[in-house]
Design an enzyme around this catalytic site. Structure first.
Site, PDB file in Angstrom:
ATOM      1  CG  ASP A 184      -1.937 -20.314   0.036  1.00 35.20           C
ATOM      2  OD1 ASP A 184      -0.994 -20.182   0.739  1.00 35.20           O
ATOM      3  OD2 ASP A 184      -1.613 -20.860  -0.982  1.00 35.20           O
ATOM      4  CG  ASP A 193     -12.968  -6.979   4.759  1.00 31.79           C
ATOM      5  OD1 ASP A 193     -12.573  -5.853   6.130  1.00 31.79           O
ATOM      6  OD2 ASP A 193     -13.238  -6.124   4.051  1.00 31.79           O
ATOM      7  CE  LYS A 233       1.433 -17.576  -2.550  1.00 31.58           C
ATOM      8  NZ  LYS A 233       0.426 -19.276  -1.857  1.00 31.58           N
ATOM      9  CE1 TYR A 246      -3.144  -3.136   0.447  1.00 29.71           C
ATOM     10  CE2 TYR A 246      -3.995  -2.289   1.613  1.00 29.71           C
ATOM     11  CZ  TYR A 246      -3.771  -2.800   1.013  1.00 29.71           C
ATOM     12  OH  TYR A 246      -4.674  -3.601   1.071  1.00 29.71           O
ATOM     13  CG  ASP A 264      -7.638  -4.556   3.556  1.00 28.97           C
ATOM     14  OD1 ASP A 264      -8.543  -4.735   4.213  1.00 28.97           O
ATOM     15  OD2 ASP A 264      -7.263  -3.592   2.641  1.00 28.97           O
TER      16      ASP A 264
END
Ligand code: NAD
Length: 366
Positions: free
Chosen positions: A223, A251, A191, A141, A247
């Site tokens: 994942d 959610d 990852k 970001y 992020d």
């Protein structure tokens, strides 16, 4: 005691849920004899309209001078043009960066009476009590270059995923320290099979682990973590991860609790270059994890609980008022036990209430 609080309502449902958060804060002030001096500022879309920028200097100044910051949500279709020069989210990312709020804590605790309100089987979510620690001021970001440009063969765009050792170490330490105050299990999510930044992340986690021999550390690929959060969410205690993964995972995790309208968050930093403390003296910004839900704005429908629980987190982490924080959390629990629900967590046989009524019920229960 006397505290200065910056209050940034933002856009959409932001002002409505913030009004209820502030009313609950003021009730706590009266009940426990504290004075909260509120300093209001514009951020996001409303700031673009009024000041031409998503983060006016005045908003930044009142936030920097405050003991803590309360923020609701920013954004909306009015400011969604992808070619716009300024975007409401610039205000959000900007204030996190300017205030040095690198550690985002997002607790997900299932209230037993809401286990049926989720889309996941109640026996899977029952007992979930986890915290995601998300790195907030680095990674994709913020990395440069970040741009779009025209080439002879069409448009191209690039974002940059970069992390320094310092950024990774300090957020991992928050994860380890937080796990120490809980069930002593830390899942470090990366990852590492694909990304270089993740390999550095994992290496540093392995190097820090001997300093925390009481913590059971496991490395989980992002994942696989996304899958396990739905499959066996009770396995998790503290999850620590980088900005983008955090992020997305938060959610997803919010759905375990039934609605985004239930989940608070704390973004902590070290304003005075001190050590980040989890015992009540960290500078922080507190906000619900949801956005501005524009389609629900101005209708007295939005669930204010995430904002009210964010106020409780502020009392706990920035103002060292743990008893007051617990009073708010208990009041929320009682009102839910009494069967009151906003539309997003409504079930048959319960009483549907609006934003304002939910705030009033929680104040009454304090
Ligand atoms: P959203 O979180 O606003 O809404 C997602 C869904 O959850 C919607 O169905 C909404 O009605 C519902 N919802 C959210 N909060 C609720 C509440 N308190 N009570 C009841 N229902 C609630 O996300 P979105 O729709 O993807 O985005 C809307 C706008 O918010 C966009 O402009 C986006 O950029 C912005 N946004 C802001 C933040 C922030 O300020 N931190 C975060 C995410 C999105």
């Amino acid at each position: 005691m006397k505290f200065n609080i910056a209050v940034l309502p933002g856009d959409g449902i932001g002002p409505e849920v913030m009004t209820e958060g502030v009313r609950v804060l003021e009730s706590v002030g009266q009940k426990f004899n504290h004075q909260f001096i509120l300093h209001y500022g514009d951020i996001g879309g409303i700031a673009i309209d009024r000041h031409g920028t998503a983060l006016p200097q005045e908003t930044l100044t009142i936030s920097q001078n405050a003991d803590a910051v309360l923020l609701a949500a920013v954004g909306g279709p009015k400011w969604d043009d992808p070619t716009a020069k300024v975007r409401p989210e610039d205000g959000l990312l900007g204030i996190r960066k300017e205030l040095g709020l690198f550690a985002n804590l997002r607790p997900v605790k299932i209230m037993p009476m809401l286990a049926d309100a989720t889309t996941i089987k109640p026996n899977v979510v029952q007992g979930v009590d986890l915290v995601v620690v998300r790195e907030l001021t680095g990674g994709l970001y913020f990395g440069k270059p970040k741009k779009q440009w025209q080439t002879g063969r069409g448009r191209r765009a690039v974002d940059t995923l970069a992390y320094s050792e310092h950024e990774i170490e300090r957020i991992l330490r928050v994860g380890f320290e937080l796990a120490r105050t809980r069930r002593k299990k830390l899942a470090s999510v990366d990852k590492a099979n694909v990304l270089e930044t993740s390999r550095l992340w994992r290496q540093i986690a392995i190097e820090l682990a001997p300093e925390y021999p009481d913590i059971e550390l496991q490395h989980v690929l992002v994942d696989s973590c996304a899958m396990r959060l739905i499959q066996r969410p009770t396995d998790f205690d503290v999850i620590v991860t980088e900005n983008t993964f955090g992020d997305i995972l938060t959610d997803e995790a919010s759905m375990l609790a039934g609605s985004m309208g239930m989940l608070p968050s704390a973004s902590l930093g070290t304003k005075n270059k001190g050590k980040l403390s989890l015992t009540g003296h960290s500078f922080g910004m507190y906000e619900p994890i949801h956005g501005s839900a524009p389609s629900r704005a101005g209708q007295n429908k939005a669930n204010p609980i995430a904002t009210i629980l964010s106020v409780a987190m502020m009392l706990r982490y920035s103002l060292a008022l743990a008893k007051e924080a617990a009073a708010i959390e208990n009041a929320v629990l009682q009102v839910l036990k009494d069967g009151y629900r906003t539309y997003d967590i409504m079930e048959e046989g319960k009483s549907l209430v609006g934003t304002r009524e939910m705030g009033s019920l929680i104040m009454k229960r304090l």
